[in-house]
Design a protein around this motif. Structure first.
Motif, PDB file in Angstrom:
ATOM      1  N   SER A   1       1.081  -1.623   0.083  1.00 49.47           N
ATOM      2  CA  SER A   1       0.070   0.116  -0.017  1.00 49.47           C
ATOM      3  C   SER A   1       0.832   1.016  -0.193  1.00 49.47           C
ATOM      4  CB  SER A   1      -0.847  -0.132   1.357  1.00 49.47           C
ATOM      5  OG  SER A   1      -0.426   0.161   2.157  1.00 49.47           O
ATOM      6  N   GLN A   2       1.979   1.405   0.582  1.00 49.60           N
ATOM      7  CA  GLN A   2       3.008   2.129   0.672  1.00 49.60           C
ATOM      8  C   GLN A   2       3.505   2.826  -0.947  1.00 49.60           C
ATOM      9  OE1 GLN A   2       6.360   1.768   3.681  1.00 49.60           O
ATOM     10  NE2 GLN A   2       4.636   1.971   5.476  1.00 49.60           N
ATOM     11  N   LEU A   3       4.011   1.666  -1.699  1.00 52.76           N
ATOM     12  CA  LEU A   3       4.512   1.676  -3.196  1.00 52.76           C
ATOM     13  C   LEU A   3       2.931   2.615  -3.358  1.00 52.76           C
ATOM     14  CD1 LEU A   3       6.341   1.125  -5.255  1.00 52.76           C
ATOM     15  CD2 LEU A   3       5.535  -1.100  -5.862  1.00 52.76           C
ATOM     16  N   VAL A   4       1.351   2.169  -4.018  1.00 52.25           N
ATOM     17  CA  VAL A   4       0.969   2.815  -4.337  1.00 52.25           C
ATOM     18  C   VAL A   4       0.749   4.059  -4.472  1.00 52.25           C
ATOM     19  CG1 VAL A   4      -2.123   2.333  -5.076  1.00 52.25           C
ATOM     20  CG2 VAL A   4      -0.291   0.263  -4.455  1.00 52.25           C
ATOM     21  N   GLU A   5       1.044   3.991  -2.484  1.00 48.78           N
ATOM     22  CA  GLU A   5       0.803   5.319  -2.290  1.00 48.78           C
ATOM     23  C   GLU A   5       1.751   6.548  -2.737  1.00 48.78           C
ATOM     24  OE1 GLU A   5       0.870   8.261   1.755  1.00 48.78           O
ATOM     25  OE2 GLU A   5       0.528   6.088   1.687  1.00 48.78           O
ATOM     26  N   PHE A   6       3.014   6.201  -3.091  1.00 47.60           N
ATOM     27  CA  PHE A   6       4.168   6.514  -2.999  1.00 47.60           C
ATOM     28  C   PHE A   6       4.045   7.414  -4.939  1.00 47.60           C
ATOM     29  CE2 PHE A   6       8.711   6.600  -5.317  1.00 47.60           C
ATOM     30  CZ  PHE A   6       8.992   8.084  -4.443  1.00 47.60           C
ATOM     31  N   ALA A   7       3.629   5.684  -5.606  1.00 53.08           N
ATOM     32  CA  ALA A   7       3.204   6.268  -6.651  1.00 53.08           C
ATOM     33  C   ALA A   7       2.080   7.645  -6.957  1.00 53.08           C
ATOM     34  CB  ALA A   7       2.722   4.671  -7.440  1.00 53.08           C
ATOM     35  N   GLY A   8       0.876   7.470  -6.041  1.00 50.48           N
ATOM     36  CA  GLY A   8       0.267   8.363  -6.053  1.00 50.48           C
ATOM     37  C   GLY A   8       0.513   9.732  -5.819  1.00 50.48           C
TER      38      GLY A   8
END
Length: 141
Positions: free
Chosen positions: A2-9
């Protein structure tokens, strides 16, 4: 995850730049691996000729070849190779080093020779200009 998705966003430009760099790297790696011939420098050419009895093929026009070429080189203009006029099948199992003036036309010739069934094809990086800049001798016809 979820942190990866948040970073990408939060950082779409950085992610896009990373993906572009990754694509370029993988593309360069693929081109290098799919290349059917090897590039050699002047020192490697000298070793190939002296140790493995490699044949040098000069693809420059006859006029340029006659003005100066590597000792024992065969002149085979690029047009003869691309049109299939070259009668050098006896060299298919022997190492051949292809050269031109700057190393670009010989890339094309190297690919053509590899496609024609030559087993050991090498391209002289920098061509005759590299040979001259290393202060190595040329012979005239």
């Amino acid at each position: 995850m979820s942190q990866l998705v948040e970073f990408a966003g939060n950082h779409p430009f950085m992610v896009l730049m990373f993906l572009a760099a990754l694509f370029l790297f993988l593309n360069a790696l693929y081109k290098e691996k799919s290349q059917t011939h090897q590039n050699v420098n002047v020192d490697q050419l000298t070793r190939l000729v002296n140790q493995q009895n490699a044949q040098v093929i000069d693809v420059r026009p006859k006029e340029a070849f006659d003005q100066g070429h590597i000792v024992n080189a065969i002149n085979l203009p690029l047009s003869d190779i691309t049109e299939g006029k070259a009668k050098i099948n006896k060299l298919k199992k022997k190492p051949v080093v292809v050269c031109c003036q700057i190393g670009k036309s010989s890339q094309t010739a190297s690919k053509q020779l590899t496609d024609a069934g030559f087993e050991q094809v090498f391209n002289l990086q920098g061509g005759i200009n590299a040979w001259i800049s290393d202060k190595l001798p040329l012979t005239k016809s």
